[in-house]
Design an enzyme around this catalytic site. Sequence first.
Site, mmCIF file in Angstrom:
data_model
loop_
_atom_site.group_PDB
_atom_site.id
_atom_site.type_symbol
_atom_site.label_atom_id
_atom_site.label_comp_id
_atom_site.label_asym_id
_atom_site.label_seq_id
_atom_site.Cartn_x
_atom_site.Cartn_y
_atom_site.Cartn_z
ATOM 1 N N TRP A 76 -4.795 25.837 7.850
ATOM 2 C CA TRP A 76 -3.515 26.076 7.172
ATOM 3 C C TRP A 76 -3.706 26.353 5.686
ATOM 4 C CZ3 TRP A 76 1.272 22.710 8.736
ATOM 5 C CH2 TRP A 76 1.566 22.931 10.086
ATOM 6 N N LYS B 241 8.002 5.113 -1.194
ATOM 7 C CA LYS B 241 6.834 4.379 -1.686
ATOM 8 C C LYS B 241 7.017 3.959 -3.152
ATOM 9 C CE LYS B 241 4.192 4.042 1.904
ATOM 10 N NZ LYS B 241 3.822 2.710 2.423
ATOM 11 N N HIS C 89 -2.664 14.584 9.286
ATOM 12 C CA HIS C 89 -3.108 15.030 7.969
ATOM 13 C C HIS C 89 -4.218 16.072 8.132
ATOM 14 C CE1 HIS C 89 -1.151 11.185 6.790
ATOM 15 N NE2 HIS C 89 -0.821 11.899 5.734
ATOM 16 N N SER D 134 0.785 5.588 -1.553
ATOM 17 C CA SER D 134 0.140 6.873 -1.292
ATOM 18 C C SER D 134 0.067 7.646 -2.595
ATOM 19 C CB SER D 134 0.966 7.648 -0.265
ATOM 20 O OG SER D 134 0.663 9.021 -0.310
ATOM 21 N N SER D 135 -0.919 8.510 -2.695
ATOM 22 C CA SER D 135 -1.062 9.307 -3.929
ATOM 23 C C SER D 135 0.076 10.301 -4.107
ATOM 24 C CB SER D 135 -2.397 10.046 -3.924
ATOM 25 O OG SER D 135 -2.507 10.869 -2.774
ATOM 26 N N CYS D 136 0.890 10.522 -3.064
ATOM 27 C CA CYS D 136 1.998 11.475 -3.186
ATOM 28 C C CYS D 136 3.132 10.931 -4.060
ATOM 29 C CB CYS D 136 2.532 11.861 -1.823
ATOM 30 S SG CYS D 136 3.451 10.555 -1.004
ATOM 31 N N LEU E 186 0.833 -1.201 0.000
ATOM 32 C CA LEU E 186 0.000 0.000 0.000
ATOM 33 C C LEU E 186 0.864 1.246 0.000
ATOM 34 C CD1 LEU E 186 -2.616 -1.389 2.454
ATOM 35 C CD2 LEU E 186 -3.168 -0.448 0.212
ATOM 36 N N TYR F 184 9.258 10.574 1.488
ATOM 37 C CA TYR F 184 8.218 9.554 1.671
ATOM 38 C C TYR F 184 7.777 9.007 0.317
ATOM 39 C CZ TYR F 184 3.766 7.476 3.144
ATOM 40 O OH TYR F 184 2.718 6.613 3.372
ATOM 41 N N LEU G 228 -6.584 9.411 3.122
ATOM 42 C CA LEU G 228 -7.428 8.543 3.944
ATOM 43 C C LEU G 228 -7.793 9.204 5.267
ATOM 44 C CD1 LEU G 228 -5.379 5.270 3.445
ATOM 45 C CD2 LEU G 228 -7.580 5.804 2.360
#
Length: 318
Positions: free
Chosen positions: A209, A147, A186, A114-116, A112, A143, A173
């Site tokens: 922010w 991934k 997040h 991440s969209s980053c 799994l 990060y 998420l």
Amino acid sequence: MSSSSTITKQSKIYITGHRGMVGSALVRRLQKAGYTNLVTRTRAELDLLNQQAVHSFLAEEKPDYIYIAAAKVGGINANNIYRADFLYQNLLIEANLIHGAHLAGVQRLMFLGSSCIYPRDCPQPIKEEYLLTGPLEQTNEPYAIAKIAGIKLAESYNQQYGRQYISAMPTNLYGPNDNYDLSNSHVLPALIRKAHEAKLRGDAEYVVWGSGTPMREFLYVDDLADACVYLMESGYDGPLVNVGTGTDVTIRELAETVMKVVGFAGRIVFDASKPDGTPRKLMDVSRLAGLGWRASTSLEEGIRLALADFLTKQATSN
């Protein structure tokens, strides 16, 4: 080989990171579906940064399927400050697990991400093919690189050794067991906590922010778990898959929805000194939709469920 391509209710399934938001959602979903042979280990019981410990554990357990949900995670602030930790620890976790799974003869695994992982300024919505087509968002580059390495590691074991190691890329998420720490969380859990505390204090406003203009897609974590189990049960053996809703909102719209759910009647103040991150991140989820799966939890419904979880956690911690 210990693992067949057919999963049964008695198949041994190892879920890493089972106490985290994603891992705990996977455990809930698998238990609900009637899987009875789930394997979990706490960090104290098994240090995923320790190669020898991981390899020995997998050689002994020989699971039929592994979900790699364990990772060092955090929001923009944490990603930007702890850059070395995010890169080093995530590289070690995935390398130890993927190589250890191969050595133990585990045929099927899901990594799994991440969209980053996608380029900062790639076309929207983001297709899986856009991976490695441009520069990453600077604030969470370490990060993202970790991934991406995990995705490529899984692909490489498939190509070299004929494994069935697949990768799923969830969008942003939220849900039960999220992190509500204001400095490291997040955006959505942070907004839930801020709005709730502002309401308790009777504040006239709450600070969000950035500019409020970036657009983000949010997926309730139990929907992600449902998609992961769907892919496992279907025997999916293809390339990288995006997991999301296919719809997004501005941070301002998100903050307004959180206010509505929390019942906070103040106003939003944007702190433009704080970073916005990527301007927009919307997943193209047509590959997963083509396999027959779609998300079912609306954003407002999901926020209500997340708020209930947050309030429960607050009550038990006081």
